[in-house]
Write a protein that holds these residues in place. Structure first.
Motif, PDB file in Angstrom:
ATOM      1  N   ILE A 133     -30.009  -8.727  -1.208  1.00 22.32           N
ATOM      2  CA  ILE A 133     -30.746  -9.443   0.219  1.00 22.32           C
ATOM      3  C   ILE A 133     -29.943  -8.432   1.217  1.00 22.32           C
ATOM      4  CG2 ILE A 133     -30.725 -11.056   1.988  1.00 22.32           C
ATOM      5  CD1 ILE A 133     -30.581 -12.703  -0.598  1.00 22.32           C
ATOM      6  N   GLY A 134     -30.982  -8.032   2.142  1.00 20.97           N
ATOM      7  CA  GLY A 134     -30.653  -7.297   3.354  1.00 20.97           C
ATOM      8  C   GLY A 134     -31.588  -7.283   4.498  1.00 20.97           C
ATOM      9  N   ASP A 135     -31.350  -6.674   5.596  1.00 17.74           N
ATOM     10  CA  ASP A 135     -32.189  -6.873   6.707  1.00 17.74           C
ATOM     11  C   ASP A 135     -32.636  -5.544   7.154  1.00 17.74           C
ATOM     12  OD1 ASP A 135     -29.774  -5.875   7.692  1.00 17.74           O
ATOM     13  OD2 ASP A 135     -29.655  -7.064   9.402  1.00 17.74           O
ATOM     14  N   SER A 136     -32.707  -4.585   6.508  1.00 18.84           N
ATOM     15  CA  SER A 136     -33.009  -3.304   6.823  1.00 18.84           C
ATOM     16  C   SER A 136     -33.744  -2.477   5.723  1.00 18.84           C
ATOM     17  CB  SER A 136     -31.729  -2.479   7.054  1.00 18.84           C
ATOM     18  OG  SER A 136     -31.105  -3.026   8.441  1.00 18.84           O
ATOM     19  N   GLY A 137     -34.173  -1.496   5.948  1.00 16.45           N
ATOM     20  CA  GLY A 137     -34.777  -0.467   5.102  1.00 16.45           C
ATOM     21  C   GLY A 137     -34.145   0.786   5.313  1.00 16.45           C
ATOM     22  N   THR A 138     -33.764   1.422   4.102  1.00 14.51           N
ATOM     23  CA  THR A 138     -33.262   2.811   4.001  1.00 14.51           C
ATOM     24  C   THR A 138     -34.107   4.100   4.013  1.00 14.51           C
ATOM     25  OG1 THR A 138     -30.966   1.684   3.693  1.00 14.51           O
ATOM     26  CG2 THR A 138     -31.132   4.185   3.050  1.00 14.51           C
ATOM     27  N   ILE A 139     -33.955   4.889   4.746  1.00 16.96           N
ATOM     28  CA  ILE A 139     -34.875   6.068   4.434  1.00 16.96           C
ATOM     29  C   ILE A 139     -33.814   7.216   3.775  1.00 16.96           C
ATOM     30  CG2 ILE A 139     -36.230   7.812   5.313  1.00 16.96           C
ATOM     31  CD1 ILE A 139     -36.708   5.896   7.921  1.00 16.96           C
ATOM     32  N   LEU A 140     -34.187   7.635   2.579  1.00 13.58           N
ATOM     33  CA  LEU A 140     -33.114   8.427   1.786  1.00 13.58           C
ATOM     34  C   LEU A 140     -33.861  10.031   2.194  1.00 13.58           C
ATOM     35  CD1 LEU A 140     -31.170   9.110  -0.290  1.00 13.58           C
ATOM     36  CD2 LEU A 140     -32.965   8.782  -2.035  1.00 13.58           C
ATOM     37  N   ASN A 141     -32.885  10.798   2.544  1.00 12.35           N
ATOM     38  CA  ASN A 141     -33.295  12.358   2.835  1.00 12.35           C
ATOM     39  C   ASN A 141     -33.399  12.829   1.522  1.00 12.35           C
ATOM     40  OD1 ASN A 141     -33.239  14.730   4.452  1.00 12.35           O
ATOM     41  ND2 ASN A 141     -31.361  14.840   3.161  1.00 12.35           N
ATOM     42  N   ASP A 142     -34.522  13.465   1.333  1.00 14.58           N
ATOM     43  CA  ASP A 142     -34.496  14.244  -0.067  1.00 14.58           C
ATOM     44  C   ASP A 142     -34.688  15.778   0.179  1.00 14.58           C
ATOM     45  OD1 ASP A 142     -36.924  14.367   1.374  1.00 14.58           O
ATOM     46  OD2 ASP A 142     -38.163  14.057  -0.485  1.00 14.58           O
ATOM     47  N   ASP A 143     -34.262  16.123   1.439  1.00 11.17           N
ATOM     48  CA  ASP A 143     -34.421  17.700   1.702  1.00 11.17           C
ATOM     49  C   ASP A 143     -32.940  18.256   1.530  1.00 11.17           C
ATOM     50  OD1 ASP A 143     -37.281  17.763   2.549  1.00 11.17           O
ATOM     51  OD2 ASP A 143     -36.217  16.553   4.300  1.00 11.17           O
ATOM     52  N   PRO A 144     -32.831  19.468   0.883  1.00 10.34           N
ATOM     53  CA  PRO A 144     -31.523  20.086   0.348  1.00 10.34           C
ATOM     54  C   PRO A 144     -30.756  20.507   1.942  1.00 10.34           C
ATOM     55  CG  PRO A 144     -33.277  21.508   0.033  1.00 10.34           C
ATOM     56  CD  PRO A 144     -33.977  20.253   0.289  1.00 10.34           C
ATOM     57  N   GLU A 145     -29.507  20.812   1.611  1.00  9.39           N
ATOM     58  CA  GLU A 145     -28.846  21.270   2.918  1.00  9.39           C
ATOM     59  C   GLU A 145     -29.353  22.798   3.063  1.00  9.39           C
ATOM     60  OE1 GLU A 145     -24.161  21.596   4.514  1.00  9.39           O
ATOM     61  OE2 GLU A 145     -24.756  20.873   2.546  1.00  9.39           O
ATOM     62  N   PRO A 146     -29.514  22.933   4.387  1.00  9.50           N
ATOM     63  CA  PRO A 146     -29.830  24.624   4.544  1.00  9.50           C
ATOM     64  C   PRO A 146     -28.630  25.497   4.150  1.00  9.50           C
ATOM     65  CG  PRO A 146     -30.488  23.244   6.258  1.00  9.50           C
ATOM     66  CD  PRO A 146     -29.725  22.532   5.697  1.00  9.50           C
ATOM     67  N   VAL A 147     -28.863  26.445   3.266  1.00 12.94           N
ATOM     68  CA  VAL A 147     -27.727  27.410   2.961  1.00 12.94           C
ATOM     69  C   VAL A 147     -28.280  29.024   2.774  1.00 12.94           C
ATOM     70  CG1 VAL A 147     -26.634  25.861   1.328  1.00 12.94           C
ATOM     71  CG2 VAL A 147     -28.262  27.096   0.539  1.00 12.94           C
ATOM     72  N   PRO A 148     -27.370  29.938   3.349  1.00 10.17           N
ATOM     73  CA  PRO A 148     -27.932  31.251   3.388  1.00 10.17           C
ATOM     74  C   PRO A 148     -28.171  31.827   2.013  1.00 10.17           C
ATOM     75  CG  PRO A 148     -25.634  31.206   3.946  1.00 10.17           C
ATOM     76  CD  PRO A 148     -26.138  29.750   3.693  1.00 10.17           C
ATOM     77  N   SER A 149     -28.805  32.710   1.628  1.00 11.61           N
ATOM     78  CA  SER A 149     -28.974  33.343   0.434  1.00 11.61           C
ATOM     79  C   SER A 149     -28.840  35.121   0.692  1.00 11.61           C
ATOM     80  CB  SER A 149     -30.011  32.881  -0.501  1.00 11.61           C
ATOM     81  OG  SER A 149     -30.089  33.647  -1.708  1.00 11.61           O
ATOM     82  N   LEU A 150     -28.098  35.944   0.245  1.00  6.17           N
ATOM     83  CA  LEU A 150     -27.816  37.202   0.471  1.00  6.17           C
ATOM     84  C   LEU A 150     -28.617  37.828  -0.566  1.00  6.17           C
ATOM     85  CD1 LEU A 150     -24.878  39.178   1.855  1.00  6.17           C
ATOM     86  CD2 LEU A 150     -26.191  40.012  -0.193  1.00  6.17           C
ATOM     87  N   MET A 151     -29.577  38.795  -0.345  1.00  2.00           N
ATOM     88  CA  MET A 151     -30.057  39.724  -1.181  1.00  2.00           C
ATOM     89  C   MET A 151     -29.968  41.248  -0.922  1.00  2.00           C
ATOM     90  SD  MET A 151     -34.083  39.913  -2.640  1.00  2.00           S
ATOM     91  CE  MET A 151     -34.838  40.832  -1.026  1.00  2.00           C
ATOM     92  N   ARG A 152     -29.390  41.876  -1.779  1.00  5.39           N
ATOM     93  CA  ARG A 152     -29.398  43.252  -1.375  1.00  5.39           C
ATOM     94  C   ARG A 152     -30.302  44.245  -2.042  1.00  5.39           C
ATOM     95  NH1 ARG A 152     -26.523  40.882  -5.336  1.00  5.39           N
ATOM     96  NH2 ARG A 152     -25.142  42.151  -6.375  1.00  5.39           N
ATOM     97  N   GLN A 153     -30.864  45.273  -1.333  1.00  2.76           N
ATOM     98  CA  GLN A 153     -31.578  46.185  -2.124  1.00  2.76           C
ATOM     99  C   GLN A 153     -31.513  47.727  -1.569  1.00  2.76           C
ATOM    100  OE1 GLN A 153     -33.939  45.346  -4.531  1.00  2.76           O
ATOM    101  NE2 GLN A 153     -34.474  47.427  -4.816  1.00  2.76           N
TER     102      GLN A 153
END
Length: 332
Positions: A133-153
């Motif tokens: 039992i509760g009095d609220s609704g929870t919105i679950l974040n489903d987006d990944p935390e932003p991270v950098p990604s290095l590519m060398r060429q």
């Protein structure tokens, strides 16, 4: 109830527990776009033989109406004999990484039951207690935390063979950020093997902040200080979780160019020739088998009987013979 018309001693007392109205919600995954219906309902603790009515409205907690969900309100009805009714709340999807968020439901004007708000406080995770039992609704974040990604060429450099103490043409290394957060680069450097033979120039990457989908470049040159194979690594440190990255560097030092003379005939034997007459000419070919121009002096004859021999058709005297080239001279 208690029958007060008679002596209460020994009488049966029937206590009727009133039905309680609750609001409960479960976690709703927000999604990346569009909208989703939150799973929020109003319920009573036991079925009744009368309708239960109430008014309800959403209010912000950590979630913000308009951004995270659509503000909603209405009149609720739990018909006689039923235990619950859904409350329609629309969740907005997005791709923003954020904390899980709550919205609250406010209940007023309850008829037919007793309203009991949940004992949760702002920031609590639902369900509020063991009964869900509760009095609220929870919105679950489903987006990944932003991270950098290095590519060398390219991922490695091979300069091939370079003359010792001379510099190669530069080769450009491109460092790109294929992630979703800024890529913060450390100063670039070289290590391992013979790092002094490899030089960094035209460097736009050292200590740079590279935005997602952006890139920077650095040039590498090779100047071998000795003969044979030479190697090192280009070191790339950053805030990429997979850091550090390296680009292997390879090359070989070769000797400075030099000419090498090759004379096709080591000696000439004319055999018997009648005195006062000339032999048939014998052609001598001089070749350059080296890697630099062969510069010839004027040809001449020497020795005790040098006057008995003659040079003709001479294309070699004072000639410059390129590598793999040749010239000729006739001797009689």
């Amino acid at each position: 109830y208690v029958d007060a018309s008679s002596d209460p001693v020994g009488q049966i007392v029937d206590v009727v527990t009133p039905a309680t109205l609750y609001v409960y919600g479960t976690v709703t995954v927000e999604g990346n776009d569009g909208t989703t219906q939150a799973s929020v309902s109003a319920a009573i603790s036991r079925p009744l033989d009368v309708d239960v009515t109430f008014d309800w409205a959403t209010v912000d907690d950590a979630a913000t109406a308009g951004d995270d969900y659509l503000a909603a309100d209405g009149s609720g009805l739990i018909p006689a004999g039923y235990l619950s009714t859904p409350l329609a709340v629309t969740i907005n999807g997005d791709t923003l990484h954020e904390a899980d968020e709550r919205f609250d439901i406010v209940i007023t004007n309850v008829s037919g039951a007793t309203y009991e708000p949940a004992v949760t406080q702002a920031g609590d995770i639902l369900p509020a207690d063991d009964s869900g039992i509760g009095d609220s609704g929870t919105i679950l974040n489903d987006d990944p935390e932003p991270v950098p990604s290095l590519m060398r060429q390219p991922v490695s450099l091979d300069f091939g063979s370079i003359i010792m103490s001379t510099s190669s043409a530069p080769i450009t290394v491109t460092i790109s950020n294929t992630g979703t957060a800024n890529l913060v680069l450390d100063p670039l450097g070289t290590s391992g093997g013979t790092p002094g033979d490899f030089a960094i120039s035209a460097d736009t990457c050292s200590s740079a902040t590279v935005a997602p989908a952006a890139s920077c470049t650095v040039d590498i040159t090779f100047t071998p200080s000795a003969l044979g194979a030479r190697s090192a690594n280009l070191d790339i440190g950053s805030n990429d979780p997979a850091s550090p990255h390296t680009v292997p560097l390879n090359g070989a030092g070769t000797p400075p160019p030099a000419p090498a003379i090759d004379i096709a005939l080591a000696s000439i034997d004319f055999g018997p020739v009648t005195m006062g007459t000339s032999s048939a000419p014998t052609t001598v070919t001089i070749s350059n088998t080296g890697t630099a121009n062969l510069v010839l002096d004027p040809l001449s004859l020497s020795g005790a009987q040098a006057s008995d021999f003659a040079l003709s058709n001479d294309s070699c005297s004072s000639a410059v013979v390129a590598p793999a080239g040749s010239c000729t001279v006739d001797v009689t």
